[in-house]
Enzyme design. Sequence first.
Site, short mmCIF file in Angstrom:
data_model
loop_
_atom_site.label_atom_id
_atom_site.label_comp_id
_atom_site.label_asym_id
_atom_site.label_seq_id
_atom_site.Cartn_x
_atom_site.Cartn_y
_atom_site.Cartn_z
N SER A 120 0.86 -1.18 0.00
CA SER A 120 0.00 0.00 0.00
C SER A 120 0.90 1.23 0.00
O SER A 120 2.04 1.17 0.47
CB SER A 120 -0.88 0.01 1.25
N TYR A 173 -2.16 0.47 10.68
CA TYR A 173 -2.13 0.00 9.30
C TYR A 173 -0.82 0.38 8.61
O TYR A 173 -0.21 -0.44 7.93
CB TYR A 173 -3.32 0.57 8.53
#
Length: 256
Positions: A142, A155
Amino acid sequence: MPAETSALPFPGTDRVAVVTGASSGIGAATARRLAADGFSVVLGARRLDRLTALAEEIGGRAVELDVTDGDSVAALVAALDRVDVLVNNAGGAFDAAPVAEADLDSWTRAFEVNVLGTVRLTKALLPALRASGAGDVVFMGSTAGLTSYEGGASYTAAKHGVHTLAETLRLELVGEPVRVVEIAPGMVKTDEFALNRTGDAAKAAKVYEGVREPLVADDVADCVAWAVTRPHHVNIDLMVVRPRAQAAQYKVHRES
């Protein structure tokens, strides 16, 4: 293009691809795309009902899989005769809390799924990927693994872990017939990612509010398929892909 396809070491491929987190979102889209490109696809996820329906749709094989469970991973490995491509897609974000209000259970879940689960499955399938003679390990990273932002620490920390895992494995496998690819998407609108993170449909909708054409799962699946179908001497180390409306993790154009 025909000339490019003929240069591949696996034209019209019969390669076997394992895709984790394949019951929805990017994982499901990737499984569909690879099947359309001629791969034999093994779909792994916890929600076997969804997985079975998708496997029937694309002519793949559904295997119940929890990447956080060693026995589940071992059962998957035992059920496979061959693996050419592993797409480590299982993951997710589970909160949006600042560090001062960190929920350690959420942090543990983020690392168990995104990092430790990915290590567990990659380690288990590396012998088969090496034996294939032209293996690929794809990490679904990501842009959160490249840039930090407020409210995203659990995250971003986990995806930074995935990023360094890909970098380290690539160094360790140099000279072996296994490519290590990292795909790092920015804003991708799926049915579940933001909802799982916020726990609220209205809050999840606001993540994408005013953003013209965020990426969708098929866009990311297209990137995965392109990377694993290059001639095998070509390694796509890291592909960062964002919607045009997102210039950076923290810079998003929203229309009123």
